[in-house]
Enzyme design. Structure first.
Site, PDB file in Angstrom:
ATOM      1  CB  CYS A   1      -0.785   0.157   1.323  1.00  0.00           C
ATOM      2  SG  CYS A   1      -0.415  -0.595   2.305  1.00  0.00           S
TER       3      CYS A   1
ATOM      4  CG  HIS B   1      -0.116   3.683   5.634  1.00  0.00           C
ATOM      5  ND1 HIS B   1       0.250   2.835   6.428  1.00  0.00           N
ATOM      6  CD2 HIS B   1      -0.421   2.913   4.967  1.00  0.00           C
ATOM      7  CE1 HIS B   1      -0.128   1.528   6.498  1.00  0.00           C
ATOM      8  NE2 HIS B   1      -0.089   1.504   5.773  1.00  0.00           N
TER       9      HIS B   1
HETATM   10  P1  NAD Z   1      -5.325 -10.796   6.437  1.00  0.00           P
HETATM   11  O1  NAD Z   1      -4.742 -11.585   7.663  1.00  0.00           O
HETATM   12  O2  NAD Z   1      -6.207  -9.780   6.457  1.00  0.00           O
HETATM   13  O3  NAD Z   1      -5.763 -12.176   5.530  1.00  0.00           O
HETATM   14  C1  NAD Z   1      -4.643 -13.020   4.919  1.00  0.00           C
HETATM   15  C2  NAD Z   1      -5.967 -14.379   4.925  1.00  0.00           C
HETATM   16  O4  NAD Z   1      -5.482 -15.093   4.649  1.00  0.00           O
HETATM   17  C3  NAD Z   1      -6.617 -15.316   6.276  1.00  0.00           C
HETATM   18  O5  NAD Z   1      -8.434 -15.490   5.712  1.00  0.00           O
HETATM   19  C4  NAD Z   1      -6.390 -15.980   6.439  1.00  0.00           C
HETATM   20  O6  NAD Z   1      -6.863 -16.842   7.708  1.00  0.00           O
HETATM   21  C5  NAD Z   1      -5.940 -16.539   5.042  1.00  0.00           C
HETATM   22  N1  NAD Z   1      -5.260 -17.651   4.915  1.00  0.00           N
HETATM   23  C6  NAD Z   1      -3.657 -17.848   5.657  1.00  0.00           C
HETATM   24  N2  NAD Z   1      -2.703 -18.668   5.450  1.00  0.00           N
HETATM   25  C7  NAD Z   1      -3.747 -19.084   4.234  1.00  0.00           C
HETATM   26  C8  NAD Z   1      -3.023 -20.667   3.366  1.00  0.00           C
HETATM   27  N3  NAD Z   1      -2.224 -21.372   3.661  1.00  0.00           N
HETATM   28  N4  NAD Z   1      -4.103 -20.623   2.415  1.00  0.00           N
HETATM   29  C9  NAD Z   1      -5.365 -19.824   1.711  1.00  0.00           C
HETATM   30  N5  NAD Z   1      -5.100 -18.849   3.192  1.00  0.00           N
HETATM   31  C10 NAD Z   1      -4.617 -18.254   3.977  1.00  0.00           C
HETATM   32  O7  NAD Z   1      -3.975 -10.425   5.570  1.00  0.00           O
HETATM   33  P2  NAD Z   1      -4.006  -9.471   3.974  1.00  0.00           P
HETATM   34  O8  NAD Z   1      -3.377  -7.473   5.227  1.00  0.00           O
HETATM   35  O9  NAD Z   1      -5.325  -9.595   3.702  1.00  0.00           O
HETATM   36  O10 NAD Z   1      -2.642  -9.474   3.769  1.00  0.00           O
HETATM   37  C11 NAD Z   1      -2.776  -9.882   2.307  1.00  0.00           C
HETATM   38  C12 NAD Z   1      -1.595  -9.677   1.808  1.00  0.00           C
HETATM   39  O11 NAD Z   1      -1.522  -8.474   1.280  1.00  0.00           O
HETATM   40  C13 NAD Z   1      -0.165  -9.194   2.185  1.00  0.00           C
HETATM   41  O12 NAD Z   1       1.303  -9.705   1.937  1.00  0.00           O
HETATM   42  C14 NAD Z   1      -0.448  -8.137   2.789  1.00  0.00           C
HETATM   43  O13 NAD Z   1       1.316  -8.137   3.081  1.00  0.00           O
HETATM   44  C15 NAD Z   1      -0.525  -7.571   1.757  1.00  0.00           C
HETATM   45  N6  NAD Z   1      -0.705  -6.139   1.754  1.00  0.00           N
HETATM   46  C16 NAD Z   1      -1.850  -5.717   2.885  1.00  0.00           C
HETATM   47  C17 NAD Z   1      -1.753  -4.354   3.054  1.00  0.00           C
HETATM   48  C18 NAD Z   1      -3.014  -3.938   4.415  1.00  0.00           C
HETATM   49  O14 NAD Z   1      -2.901  -3.201   5.313  1.00  0.00           O
HETATM   50  N7  NAD Z   1      -3.974  -5.399   5.070  1.00  0.00           N
HETATM   51  C19 NAD Z   1      -2.050  -3.506   2.408  1.00  0.00           C
HETATM   52  C20 NAD Z   1      -1.501  -3.722   1.294  1.00  0.00           C
HETATM   53  C21 NAD Z   1      -0.450  -5.306   1.047  1.00  0.00           C
END
Ligand code: NAD
Length: 335
Positions: A141, A221
């Site tokens: 992000c 942010h």
């Molecule tokens: P999150 O924890 O909200 O969601 C991850 C999901 O994946 C959860 O529902 C979890 O239960 C599931 N999961 C866990 N292990 C798994 C598996 N082996 N197989 C399938 N599903 C599984 O995480 P998020 O915030 O959505 O982040 C996901 C990615 O996006 C990361 O790389 C993060 O760095 C990136 N990201 C996050 C944000 C943010 O602010 N949240 C912003 C930009 C990028």
């Protein structure tokens, strides 16, 4: 029109938003989402009509919860043209072998290393690099927010250097595990922070250094940006360039904080109150002794979502031109 078949592996903060954004496009469709637990998010996915897939070890939990599944994650991957991997940061790497075995293209998120995909993506910075590729990483992000301003200003005036202080939200609103709740935390303490090198995975020629602190907030942010240019320009020239960008919103009219920027997203009746655009206080755009300064706020949960849609379009070569893909995505999502 035959639609590109998209699967979302990991249906959390980013995954559920990607699924909904893909479902809004006319050239791609969601063929399934993967969840590990039959919780309220899985129930909502089911209500939306998404096929739910899970890990073999979790099939019985879904059965006990009375929630039908369409099969295993491996089966979902085989049925898809592209998988958008939205598993927690650092976990997506383990899925690469699965995607390679199925011959399915994959997109990872900013929590994974650049080397995993070999192509880090931001639509208006390097769309063409992702054309036809099998693996792409949509940057984080913060990096997305920075690329969206650095790229057009570099094209217009030639950037000499960029220095940024990132004031980072401590956790997402639905997250009960992270903090702090009453401290300001240099994060990381070792300087400069990793955010500068991450921008360079998209824009390798940019001289950028960053520092970052975490604050007890869940709402966006905030970046304090300082730039020097090779060419001459005024604050008005910079404002004019930024005003033309399709994923930048100028804020004012009494918006003096991230709380009010998010309130605007709620008032706009955006899905999940998302603010997909960089929010720039155009009043803050200033030149001081030949250097540019301004503030922007980034909605961490949603700015990367349209970028994932564009990455799919580039990888599947549905559209060769970045501007046309960005315009199509924005229109379908209701920017
Ligand atoms: P999150 O924890 O909200 O969601 C991850 C999901 O994946 C959860 O529902 C979890 O239960 C599931 N999961 C866990 N292990 C798994 C598996 N082996 N197989 C399938 N599903 C599984 O995480 P998020 O915030 O959505 O982040 C996901 C990615 O996006 C990361 O790389 C993060 O760095 C990136 N990201 C996050 C944000 C943010 O602010 N949240 C912003 C930009 C990028």
């Amino acid at each position: 029109m035959v639609k590109v078949k998209v699967a979302v592996n990991g249906y959390g903060t980013i995954g559920k938003r990607v699924a909904d954004a893909v479902a809004m496009q006319d050239d791609m469709e969601i063929i399934g989402i993967a969840k590990t637990r039959p919780n309220f998010e899985a129930a909502m996915a089911q209500k939306k009509g998404y096929n739910i897939y899970t890990l073999p070890a979790s099939l019985s939990a879904f059965k006990e919860a009375g929630m039908p599944t369409a099969g295993t994650v491996e089966e979902m991957v085989r049925n898809a043209d592209v998988v958008v991997d939205c598993t927690p940061g650092g976990m997506g790497e383990a899925n690469k072998a699965l995607y390679e075995k199925a011959g399915t293209k994959a997109i990872w998120q900013g929590g994974e290393d650049h080397e995993l995909a070999g192509c880090s993506f931001n639509a208006n910075s390097n769309y063409e690099n992702a054309l036809g590729r099998d693996f792409v990483r949509v940057v984080s992000c913060n990096t997305t927010g920075l690329c969206r301003v650095i790229s057009p200003l570099d094209k217009a005036f030639g950037i000499k250097k960029v220095r940024v202080t990132l004031l980072r939200r401590a956790a997402d609103p639905g997250d009960i595990k992270h903090g702090p709740i009453n401290a300001i935390v240099p994060s990381p303490i070792k300087l400069p922070s990793h955010h500068g090198p991450d921008v360079k995975t998209v824009l390798p020629h940019i001289d950028i250094a960053t520092t970052a602190v975490k604050l007890p907030t869940t709402l966006m942010h905030l970046h304090t940006i300082n730039m020097e240019f090779n060419g001459e320009c005024t604050a008005k020239d910079v404002e004019d360039v930024l005003a033309k960008q399709p994923r930048i919103r100028f804020v004012g009219q009494g918006i003096t904080s991230t709380a009010e920027a998010m309130e605007l997203a709620r008032d706009m009746l955006r899905p999940r109150s998302d603010m997909w655009e960089n929010c720039i206080w155009n009043e803050s755009i200033s030149m001081y002794e030949g250097e540019l300064y301004f503030f922007q706020a980034i909605h961490q949960e949603s700015d990367v979502i349209p970028e994932n849609v564009d990455a799919i379009r580039a990888m599947m070569e549905l559209e060769k031109d970045a501007d046309r893909s960005i315009a199509k995505t924005n229109k379908a999502m209701g920017f």
